[in-house]
Design an enzyme around this catalytic site. Structure first.
Site, PDB file in Angstrom:
ATOM      1  N   ASP A 159      29.980 -13.292  31.080  1.00 29.18           N
ATOM      2  CA  ASP A 159      28.534 -13.208  31.248  1.00 29.18           C
ATOM      3  C   ASP A 159      28.158 -13.369  32.713  1.00 29.18           C
ATOM      4  O   ASP A 159      28.636 -14.288  33.386  1.00 29.18           O
ATOM      5  CB  ASP A 159      27.843 -14.305  30.434  1.00 29.18           C
ATOM      6  CG  ASP A 159      26.944 -13.741  29.347  1.00 29.18           C
ATOM      7  OD1 ASP A 159      26.046 -12.966  29.706  1.00 29.18           O
ATOM      8  OD2 ASP A 159      27.139 -14.067  28.163  1.00 29.18           O
TER       9      ASP A 159
ATOM     10  N   ASP B 116      23.137 -10.600  31.819  1.00 27.47           N
ATOM     11  CA  ASP B 116      21.986 -11.201  31.156  1.00 27.47           C
ATOM     12  C   ASP B 116      20.682 -10.740  31.815  1.00 27.47           C
ATOM     13  O   ASP B 116      20.550 -10.788  33.050  1.00 27.47           O
ATOM     14  CB  ASP B 116      22.113 -12.727  31.227  1.00 27.47           C
ATOM     15  CG  ASP B 116      21.106 -13.441  30.363  1.00 27.47           C
ATOM     16  OD1 ASP B 116      21.124 -13.218  29.144  1.00 27.47           O
ATOM     17  OD2 ASP B 116      20.308 -14.223  30.911  1.00 27.47           O
TER      18      ASP B 116
ATOM     19  N   GLU C 223      21.796  -6.363  29.633  1.00 24.77           N
ATOM     20  CA  GLU C 223      20.738  -6.697  28.687  1.00 24.77           C
ATOM     21  C   GLU C 223      19.421  -6.170  29.249  1.00 24.77           C
ATOM     22  O   GLU C 223      18.999  -6.561  30.334  1.00 24.77           O
ATOM     23  CB  GLU C 223      20.672  -8.213  28.474  1.00 24.77           C
ATOM     24  CG  GLU C 223      19.696  -8.615  27.384  1.00 24.77           C
ATOM     25  CD  GLU C 223      19.598 -10.123  27.217  1.00 24.77           C
ATOM     26  OE1 GLU C 223      19.451 -10.573  26.081  1.00 24.77           O
ATOM     27  OE2 GLU C 223      19.694 -10.846  28.231  1.00 24.77           O
TER      28      GLU C 223
ATOM     29  N   HIS D 261      24.590 -13.952  19.885  1.00 24.58           N
ATOM     30  CA  HIS D 261      24.176 -15.354  19.993  1.00 24.58           C
ATOM     31  C   HIS D 261      22.663 -15.524  20.011  1.00 24.58           C
ATOM     32  O   HIS D 261      22.161 -16.637  19.863  1.00 24.58           O
ATOM     33  CB  HIS D 261      24.760 -15.959  21.270  1.00 24.58           C
ATOM     34  CG  HIS D 261      24.231 -15.301  22.511  1.00 24.58           C
ATOM     35  ND1 HIS D 261      24.563 -14.004  22.859  1.00 24.58           N
ATOM     36  CD2 HIS D 261      23.380 -15.739  23.471  1.00 24.58           C
ATOM     37  CE1 HIS D 261      23.936 -13.687  23.985  1.00 24.58           C
ATOM     38  NE2 HIS D 261      23.221 -14.719  24.377  1.00 24.58           N
ATOM     39  N   ASP D 262      21.917 -14.426  20.204  1.00 20.89           N
ATOM     40  CA  ASP D 262      20.451 -14.465  20.201  1.00 20.89           C
ATOM     41  C   ASP D 262      19.857 -13.897  18.914  1.00 20.89           C
ATOM     42  O   ASP D 262      18.635 -13.740  18.823  1.00 20.89           O
ATOM     43  CB  ASP D 262      19.890 -13.659  21.379  1.00 20.89           C
ATOM     44  CG  ASP D 262      19.965 -14.414  22.697  1.00 20.89           C
ATOM     45  OD1 ASP D 262      20.003 -15.659  22.674  1.00 20.89           O
ATOM     46  OD2 ASP D 262      19.990 -13.753  23.758  1.00 20.89           O
TER      47      ASP D 262
END
Length: 561
Positions: free
Chosen positions: A98, A200, A255, A331-332
């Site tokens: 990440d 991210d 993202e 994870h979101d």
């Protein structure tokens, strides 16, 4: 140079905090991941994406980073991570990490120094603004986690910008020194063997330097992630590509929360040299009531027609202009069988039905830990949830605005909360689901004795074995990588059906996303010469007298030419 290995890949996402605890302190760790590498490899996947492992106060579960080059002690050491990378490579698994560089933790040395004065080396590493003459904040922007996007710093006597938690100040990407430090840390991890990056909220790194008021309601986020938000966004991302991604042949998936397919083409078109893929949020809003005053907490049943429309737009728009990143869980996100499927009578069927829809599209599928065994949402009480977003939004909508009742907010949390995907991985039916002998950092889903890796492997209805078949199909059949896409029955609210065609080869994917038994002949012309490639009801062929499309049934059907 770009090998484009990711076009043939399926990527497995590991949320380290909840994956496997090797030292029994309640937190998952690197040695726990290393112990499970053979399991991950057994699924047939090609790469592992690791959520942040860096030093962090854990205000936002590791996305508030205090040191980009050091592993947080709760996960182990840098040497543990280097060993993980090496052992993964020995198994033929690539490692994606990440990159979280829209902002840092307020505990990061850069911010600690920046807050000291307006004229030191670090002073413009972040976005600082004076209060307005009346003492109010620089503008009316709101944070994604509710409240103002500005926080007063007493030491510096200015406000700093934070798109997310107060403890996550945004970096100033206008400063070339900041950008070079980001590229340096990317090179550092490349030197340790990292193969690519999940970036991210990368579309938020450029800010409108005029800092205008939000024309909408004060206190709402300022179109975060939208192309209009940052005029230099494409310039900055192209620079990342030029400085790091292209020279070191590193895969990238960004993202891009507000992106629609037309926006994505600008980000992933190879000629523009920016990103390989982006994650959109658009298809994840099909259970959000349009125009609701409580944002994502105004929920509705999944709109399957909308899901088909959105995914098809992405398939059509990016064909020959870029590449899709395919996901339903991470994870979101909540667990799909609970969110959009039937996690009781048809848990196996609905889990595998949605998997079939996703994995037969053109793009790179991402599988989130536990997705491959059909993990479900836990029906927790509000006090059990850990997520900073849920807690701040509860204060905003339930307590302050009183626009949603506590009961309705809890119902929404059960459906869509980020925490639904963050419960510990369910390995077996022993204490704490085999995740840890200590009390885990977050509650284990109460259904762990029924749903776990060990039990799934022993079941005649193994979700993981179905995933293995899907992944093998992608590896062995170019039609799923290169074939054209054509949506069938676009207005049907229960069935997702489409064709993939490559040369003389044609596959039809028919997936019933409902509890109803339907007439298969409405969706598929059964021919004696054709064959079933894959079925989650374990059909090997279609009999002319058996024309029922069963609840949550998924069929991949090849028409012989």
């Amino acid at each position: 140079m770009n090998s484009e290995w990711w076009k043939n890949a399926v990527i497995y996402q590991v949320y380290p905090k909840s994956f496997n605890d090797s030292d029994n302190d309640g937190y998952g760790d690197l040695n726990g991941i290393i112990a499970k590498l053979p399991y991950i490899k057994s699924l047939g996947v090609d790469a592992i994406w690791l959520n942040p492992l860096y030093v962090s106060p854990q205000v936002d579960n590791g996305y508030d980073i205090a040191d980009y080059r050091t592993v947080d002690p709760r996960f182990g050491t840098n040497e543990d991570l280097y060993r993980l990378i090496d052992q993964a490579h020995q198994l033929g698994l690539k490692i994606i990490m990440d990159l979280v560089v829209n902002g840092t933790s307020d505990q990061h040395e850069w911010f600690q120094e920046s807050a000291k004065s307006k004229d030191n080396y670090f002073s413009d590493y972040y976005i600082w603004k004076d209060a307005q003459p009346d003492g109010s904040e620089p503008n009316n922007w709101g944070s994604n986690f509710s409240g103002s996007a500005w926080e007063w710093n007493e030491q510096r006597q200015q406000h700093y910008l934070h798109y997310y938690a107060i403890e996550q100040p945004d970096l100033n990407w206008e400063n070339p020194r900041v950008r070079q430090l980001v590229y340096d840390l990317m090179r550092f991890w490349k030197a340790k063997g990292v193969d690519g990056w999940r970036m991210d909220i990368i579309t938020s790194i450029s800010k409108n330097q005029e800092f205008p008021d939000n024309p909408g309601q004060a206190g709402e986020k300022y179109v975060v992630g939208n192309q209009d938000n940052g005029p230099r966004m494409h310039e900055f991302i192209h620079e990342i590509n030029r400085e790091v991604l292209a020279p070191f042949d590193m895969m990238s998936v960004g993202e891009a929360p507000a992106s629609k397919s037309i926006d994505a083409r600008q980000l992933v078109d190879p000629e523009r040299q920016e990103l390989d893929m982006v994650f959109t949020f658009q298809h994840m809003h099909i259970d959000r009531k349009p125009g609701g005053q409580n944002g994502r907490w105004d929920v509705q049943p999944a709109d399957i027609v909308a899901l088909k429309k959105i995914l098809s737009e992405w398939q059509d728009s990016l064909r020959d202009h870029g590449w899709n990143a395919l996901y339903f869980e991470n994870h979101d996100r909540a667990r799909t069988p609970s969110r959009w499927g039937n996690d009781q009578e048809y848990r196996y069927e609905s889990a595998t039905a949605f998997a079939t829809v996703l994995h037969c599209l053109q793009g790179t599928p991402f599988v989130y830990q536990g997705e491959e065994i059909g993990m479900t949402n836990p029906d927790f009480a509000l006090s059990d949830y850990e997520d900073v977003e849920l807690r701040t939004n509860y204060d905003k909508f339930v307590k302050t605005r009183q626009t949603i009742s506590e009961a309705d907010f809890l119902k929404a949390a059960h459906q869509i909360s980020r925490d639904n995907g963050r419960t510990p991985m369910q390995w077996d039916d022993s204490q704490n689901a085999g995740f840890s002998e200590a009390e885990p950092w977050f509650k284990v889903n109460p259904r762990y004795s029924e749903i776990n890796v060990k039990k799934d492997q022993q079941s005649s209805k193994s979700v993981a074995n179905y995933y293995r078949q899907l992944i093998e199909l992608r590896h062995q059949n170019l039609i799923l990588r290169d074939g054209t896409y054509h949506l069938l029955a676009p207005e049907d609210p229960r069935v997702f059906s489409y064709e993939r065609v490559l040369g003389r080869q044609k596959w039809t994917i028919v997936v019933n996303l409902s509890n109803d038994q339907l007439d298969l002949q409405q969706y598929l012309a059964v021919k004696e010469t054709s064959k079933v490639v894959l079925s989650n009801y374990q059909r090997t062929k279609l009999e002319s007298e058996d024309q029922a499309l069963r609840p949550w049934e998924a069929l991949v059907y090849e028409e012989q030419q």
